[in-house]
Enzyme design. Structure first.
Site, PDB file in Angstrom:
ATOM      1  CG  ASP A  30      -7.601  -8.162  -6.813  1.00 42.89           C
ATOM      2  OD1 ASP A  30      -6.924  -7.262  -7.351  1.00 42.89           O
ATOM      3  OD2 ASP A  30      -7.460  -8.486  -5.612  1.00 42.89           O
ATOM      4  CG  ASP A  33      -4.004  -9.642  -5.589  1.00 40.15           C
ATOM      5  OD1 ASP A  33      -3.761  -8.756  -6.427  1.00 40.15           O
ATOM      6  OD2 ASP A  33      -4.826  -9.523  -4.672  1.00 40.15           O
ATOM      7  CD  GLU A  34      -4.816  -6.652  -9.797  1.00 44.11           C
ATOM      8  OE1 GLU A  34      -5.521  -5.840 -10.410  1.00 44.11           O
ATOM      9  OE2 GLU A  34      -4.394  -6.454  -8.646  1.00 44.11           O
TER      10      GLU A  34
END
Ligand code: TTP
Ligand code: MG
Ligand code: MG
Length: 354
Positions: free
Chosen positions: A12, A110-111
């Site tokens: 992340d 974002d992960e």
């Protein structure tokens, strides 16, 4: 050789939108910074999307009204969110991650989770360090990585290692690690589930572990069974490949460890044939060619080269892959190689334009 462990690596990005801004405005680094949903002129009407860790020291966080952030820190730096830019960086990060060739699930901008095929915890840690360093090198962005025996455990341990961290949670330590954490730390446990479980006096994951599973199922349905298992160290979640085609690659283990280019030439030719036939079948062209070498000690190295124009040429892949692998092969004995193309476009119906 079989793998005793199923290890999931969870990445992340740290304060992602704000970190993307720091990467292109280095002068902002070290100062409290937020990105928000409204243009500068009307910023007080919007909400905070991302806050860097300097801003968080003042109690500022995502989803807070921007006006509140200004009350907490009147001279905070503000940037109007530029989502296309964050999306484009995200796509490049995901493409780089998918280049490792592991089964991968992208969970948000974002992960991502990746199912590793390493043999043990130290190998997973090595890989996590390499990925973290690569993200830093290629994008100038910080991230945090968690590794554990399931996607949910890996995500929770990733959260606990923020910011700019790496943490490997071994099977033997899972229950002890989880027991004092709030049940909301488990992905999928929102306000409603938490309220229902609170009526059973269940607030911590440790309370869940000791609860009567039938009572949990009565309270929150079949999710109750999953929660009980998680709290007791069993994470049955799977990594679901969900990126349509970010890249096309093939990799294979050599019969004998290779120490020179000659040893891999025919396998490289076969892998390239397979990649090209998949590219043509899907009517794609590529701009980036990458290779991977897995050494006998199970460390991986990847290298890639991007071109200015799209291609579907086998010769180009072969010659580029040879050059790239040439730089990797002398170092240590190589047990596995891979070839991959990425930065793809679809040429469906437009074939004769090229
Ligand atoms: P997160 O990963 O939840 O948060 P983050 O990356 O900003 O910070 P952390 O270091 O804790 O991971 O979200 C990723 C991005 O998604 C975030 O940078 C901005 C955006 N986002 C919103 O736009 N609104 C929100 O409410 C949240 C939580 C995130
Ligand atoms: Mg994040
Ligand atoms: Mg996130």
């Amino acid at each position: 050789m079989g793998f005793a462990l199923r290890l999931i690596l969870y990445v992340d990005m740290d304060y992602f939108f704000a970190a993307c801004e720091e990467a292109r405005h280095p002068e902002l680094r070290g100062k409290p910074l937020i990105t928000g949903t409204s243009p500068e002129e009307t910023k007080f009407r919007g909400v905070v999307e991302a806050a860097n860790y300097e801003a968080r020291k003042f109690g500022i966080h995502s989803a807070m009204p921007t006006s509140m952030a200004y009350r907490l820190k009147p001279d905070i730096k503000y940037i109007y969110s530029d989502e296309p830019y964050y999306e484009s960086i995200s796509a490049k990060i995901m493409e780089m991650l998918s280049g490792y060739g592991f089964r991968m699930e992208v969970d948000s901008i974002d992960e991502a989770a990746m199912e590793l095929d390493v043999a043990d915890y130290p190998d997973a840690l090595k890989l996590a360090k390499e990925i973290k360093q690569k993200i830093k090198q290629n994008f100038d962005l910080p991230c945090t990585i968690g590794v554990s025996t399931g996607k949910i455990f890996a995500k929770i341990v990733c959260d606990s290692a923020k910011p700019n961290g790496i943490r490997v949670l071994e099977e033997k330590d899972i229950q002890d690690f989880l027991k004092d954490k709030d049940i909301e730390k488990i992905p999928g446990v929102g306000r409603k589930t938490a309220e229902k479980l609170a009526t059973l006096k269940i607030k911590k994951i440790g309370d869940l572990a000791k609860a009567d599973p039938m009572m949990l199922i009565d309270s929150v349905g079949s999710f109750g069974r999953e929660l009980f298992l998680i709290a007791n160290g069993t994470d049955e979640s799977t990594v679901e490949e969900n990126v349509s085609v970010v890249s096309i690659g093939r990799e294979r283990t050599l019969e004998n460890n290779a120490t020179k280019m000659n040893d891999i030439d025919s396998m490289l030719n076969n892998l390239t044939d397979e990649v090209i036939s998949e590219v043509k079948k899907q009517k794609l062209m590529f701009k980036t060619i990458g290779v991977k070498a897995r050494y006998a000690d199970f460390t991986d190295r990847i290298k890639s080269k991007s071109f200015n124009t799209y291609s579907d040429s086998k010769d180009l892949v072969l010659s580029t892959a040879r050059t790239l692998l040439g730089g990797l092969i002398g170092e240590k004995p190589v047990r596995k190689i891979g070839v991959r193309v990425s930065s793809l476009i679809s040429v469906k119906g437009q074939r004769n334009l090229f």
